[in-house]
Scaffold this active site. Structure first.
Site, PDB file in Angstrom:
ATOM      1  N   HIS A 168      25.748  34.277  24.775  1.00  0.00           N
ATOM      2  CA  HIS A 168      24.906  34.365  25.980  1.00  0.00           C
ATOM      3  C   HIS A 168      24.975  33.020  26.665  1.00  0.00           C
ATOM      4  O   HIS A 168      25.557  32.056  26.148  1.00  0.00           O
ATOM      5  CB  HIS A 168      23.452  34.712  25.633  1.00  0.00           C
ATOM      6  CG  HIS A 168      22.913  33.933  24.474  1.00  0.00           C
ATOM      7  ND1 HIS A 168      22.653  32.583  24.546  1.00  0.00           N
ATOM      8  CD2 HIS A 168      22.629  34.313  23.192  1.00  0.00           C
ATOM      9  CE1 HIS A 168      22.233  32.160  23.374  1.00  0.00           C
ATOM     10  NE2 HIS A 168      22.210  33.187  22.530  1.00  0.00           N
TER      11      HIS A 168
ATOM     12  N   HIS B 217      24.196  36.848  13.492  1.00  0.00           N
ATOM     13  CA  HIS B 217      23.077  35.926  13.299  1.00  0.00           C
ATOM     14  C   HIS B 217      22.777  35.907  11.808  1.00  0.00           C
ATOM     15  O   HIS B 217      22.520  36.935  11.208  1.00  0.00           O
ATOM     16  CB  HIS B 217      21.850  36.369  14.091  1.00  0.00           C
ATOM     17  CG  HIS B 217      20.773  35.341  14.107  1.00  0.00           C
ATOM     18  ND1 HIS B 217      20.731  34.330  15.035  1.00  0.00           N
ATOM     19  CD2 HIS B 217      19.728  35.133  13.275  1.00  0.00           C
ATOM     20  CE1 HIS B 217      19.694  33.552  14.795  1.00  0.00           C
ATOM     21  NE2 HIS B 217      19.067  34.017  13.735  1.00  0.00           N
TER      22      HIS B 217
ATOM     23  N   ASP C  50      28.115  29.419  20.135  1.00  0.00           N
ATOM     24  CA  ASP C  50      26.702  29.733  20.358  1.00  0.00           C
ATOM     25  C   ASP C  50      26.168  29.011  21.602  1.00  0.00           C
ATOM     26  O   ASP C  50      26.479  27.833  21.839  1.00  0.00           O
ATOM     27  CB  ASP C  50      25.903  29.288  19.137  1.00  0.00           C
ATOM     28  CG  ASP C  50      24.628  30.087  18.935  1.00  0.00           C
ATOM     29  OD1 ASP C  50      24.293  30.909  19.799  1.00  0.00           O
ATOM     30  OD2 ASP C  50      23.968  29.887  17.902  1.00  0.00           O
ATOM     31  N   ASP C  51      25.361  29.724  22.399  1.00  0.00           N
ATOM     32  CA  ASP C  51      24.656  29.143  23.551  1.00  0.00           C
ATOM     33  C   ASP C  51      25.603  28.496  24.562  1.00  0.00           C
ATOM     34  O   ASP C  51      25.287  27.461  25.163  1.00  0.00           O
ATOM     35  CB  ASP C  51      23.637  28.094  23.078  1.00  0.00           C
ATOM     36  CG  ASP C  51      22.398  28.719  22.450  1.00  0.00           C
ATOM     37  OD1 ASP C  51      22.404  29.921  22.203  1.00  0.00           O
ATOM     38  OD2 ASP C  51      21.419  27.987  22.204  1.00  0.00           O
TER      39      ASP C  51
ATOM     40  N   CYS D 104      20.527  35.330  20.430  1.00  0.00           N
ATOM     41  CA  CYS D 104      21.633  35.400  19.473  1.00  0.00           C
ATOM     42  C   CYS D 104      21.767  36.732  18.738  1.00  0.00           C
ATOM     43  O   CYS D 104      22.783  37.419  18.838  1.00  0.00           O
ATOM     44  CB  CYS D 104      21.498  34.283  18.450  1.00  0.00           C
ATOM     45  SG  CYS D 104      21.365  32.628  19.156  1.00  0.00           S
TER      46      CYS D 104
END
Length: 536
Positions: A329, A131, A37-38, A76
């Protein structure tokens, strides 16, 4: 004697059947599907050395690394929904994190784990793949998984935006628990195969960090220099001439208790204050601390991923397993005076993506071809040896199994071949942006924060963005209602995370380029698909 002969024949028959089953399974590759994530492209394999990620680096050395991969929405839930269904956000009607935007409400599209399950795989999921919660129908448990989905929780917590926890183990945080569950699962798979159960597996492991808050055991923070020695962003000012509609005031970071000094109404709602006034800018001291904590939490996640891949190898499963690694992302660590995702800029849409295929990528490969996360569904299907879903017919949103991307398998044969003309992303406003735009009509509550849609196209040398009035019911932009235009030059690449500093869209000398790229954007993704020869 006859009984003995029959018993021998039966035993031989069972042996032949077992060999046939083994052959059938080995024709279908197992899959380890890893999400982070991120995750910025701030990795050695992308030319950056600040973060310490030895396990990701090792995987890259045995994979095809996609140097220019792009997500479809830089947040997300919609990014993951698009990737996992192979459908564009406007098809899924999923543009933000919302319990009202579960793709099955609009398309009932088949997901990657569901498709592999339907093709004979045991589909197993843990951590953050979809998510979690209502936006994904609670991890799409009704359709996507063969076994109960696994989630874990943190044993410790803190109200701040970051924290280095003293005297805790990796497994006191949920990513450590997810890694332990993945290791346990791989051991069980091997034990089952030893007993004669040869069903292929699709194992999805999703890691939460380095998502905010940046939490990790202190030993990972100790791997980095003191905070004041961590470099700050190269470009700490907003892009010159960026339209207000494109701006994100970094509300996610400002919401934490230790960021309260930066969380005034002006900083969150006023364009001029948010972009330029000193009281809204995260101080250098806090920026150093945040960047160090991001890197440390990434190193923590890297260590957990390493445990999973090591166990795959220890159990003798690696040689028949495709490993897919992706970030949902990017993330800004102070670049453009913003923190977080939520824009159409390169720092948010550019993502890490690599695929290891045993026997094909063992020496490590890379490609600069433009690819998109939406390409994973058809690519993984082809590489794993199952039927590739067709491209979705235009205007048909009800076909359950089809895709709106293209398989990248030909790039494994020739990484330098001609490929997509463009990669497409988008972002809604005022979602995660300013609540009003000076000189424009007010946003309407009925539009659910999706009054305007910013569409962006990344081509070889430019990024073009245009923001249009948007009808969320029909999922269609009004090309005549333009709220802002952006053009960024990528002709001469500079340091990653130090680009798109000047919007060129309003320069007279760039009018021809704007017109050309507007046409590419409005023609859409179908017109930009790669031309693949049938013999490729």
């Amino acid at each position: 004697r006859m009984i003995r002969v029959m018993a021998v024949c039966h035993a031989i028959g069972l042996l032949i059947l077992a060999l046939l089953l083994i052959t059938k399974v080995e024709s279908k590759k197992d899959v380890l599907f890893i999400a982070v994530d991120d995750l910025r492209t701030e990795l050695v394999s992308y030319g950056n050395t600040e973060a310490k990620t030895p396990n990701i680096d090792a995987l890259a050395g045995k994979s095809l690394v996609f140097e220019r991969a792009y997500c479809q929405v830089a947040v997300c839930s919609p990014s993951r929904a698009s990737l996992l269904t192979g459908r564009r956000p406007d098809t899924n009607h999923v543009w933000k994190i919302s319990p009202e935007e579960y793709w099955r409400t609009f398309t009932n599209a088949t997901t990657i784990p569901q498709y592999f399950k339907e093709n004979g795989y045991t589909s197993i999921g843990m951590g953050k793949i979809f998510h979690p919660g209502p936006p994904s129908g609670n991890d799409d448990v009704k359709y996507s998984w063969s076994l109960p989905y696994f989630h874990s929780t943190n044993d410790v917590t803190n109200n701040g935006s970051w924290h280095c926890f003293q005297n805790i183990s990796d497994s006191n945080l949920r990513d450590g628990k997810n890694a332990e569950k993945a290791v346990e699962t791989l051991k069980e798979i091997k034990q089952n195969r030893t007993k004669g159960e040869y069903k292929p597996f699709f194992l999805a492991v999703g890691f939460h960090k380095p998502h905010l808050p940046f939490f990790c055991p202190s030993k990972y923070c100790d791997m980095y220099p003191p905070a004041e020695d961590i470099p700050l962003a190269h470009n700490q000012n907003p892009p010159r001439y960026i339209p207000d509609i494109a701006w994100s005031p970094s509300d996610e970071l400002r919401s934490y208790a230790d960021m309260a000094n930066y969380n005034s109404t002006e900083c969150r709602k006023n364009a001029e204050a948010s972009m330029n006034e000193s009281q809204c800018r995260i101080s250098d001291t806090d920026s150093h601390l945040l960047r160090r904590a991001y890197y440390a939490s990434l190193t923590y996640t890297d260590a957990q991923m390493g445990k999973v891949i090591s166990e795959l190898e220890n159990q003798g499963l690696a040689e028949n397993t495709i490993i897919v690694f992706w970030g949902d992302h990017g993330w800004k660590l102070g670049e453009h005076n913003m923190w977080g995702k939520f824009t159409n800029l390169e720092d948010d849409t550019h993502v890490p993506f690599m695929i290891r295929v045993p026997g094909m990528t063992d020496q490590g490969m890379s490609t600069s071809a433009l690819v998109e996360l939406i390409d994973i569904f058809p690519s993984l299907s082809e590489l794993a040896g199952i039927k590739v879903p067709p491209v979705c017919p235009e205007g048909n949103k009800k076909l359950l199994t089809c895709v709106e991307g293209s398989s990248v398998a030909p790039l494994f044969v020739d990484p330098k071949r001609e490929w997509k003309e463009a990669a497409f992303s988008q972002y809604p406003r005022p979602s995660d942006g300013l609540p009003y735009i000076p000189g424009r009509p007010p946003f309407l509550p009925a539009n659910e924060q999706e009054d305007v849609m910013g569409y962006t196209v990344r081509v070889e040398s430019y990024r073009f963005v245009e923001w249009y009035g948007f009808n969320r019911t029909s999922a269609s932009p009004n090309f005549t209602d333009v709220w802002g235009t952006e053009l960024y030059n990528h002709t001469n690449p500079v340091h990653l995370f130090d680009d798109e500093n000047t919007n060129l869209a309003y320069m007279k000398s760039m009018a021809g380029t704007v017109q050309q790229l507007r046409k590419v954007l409005q023609n859409g993704w179908r017109a930009a698909l790669p031309q693949i020869d049938a013999n490729t």
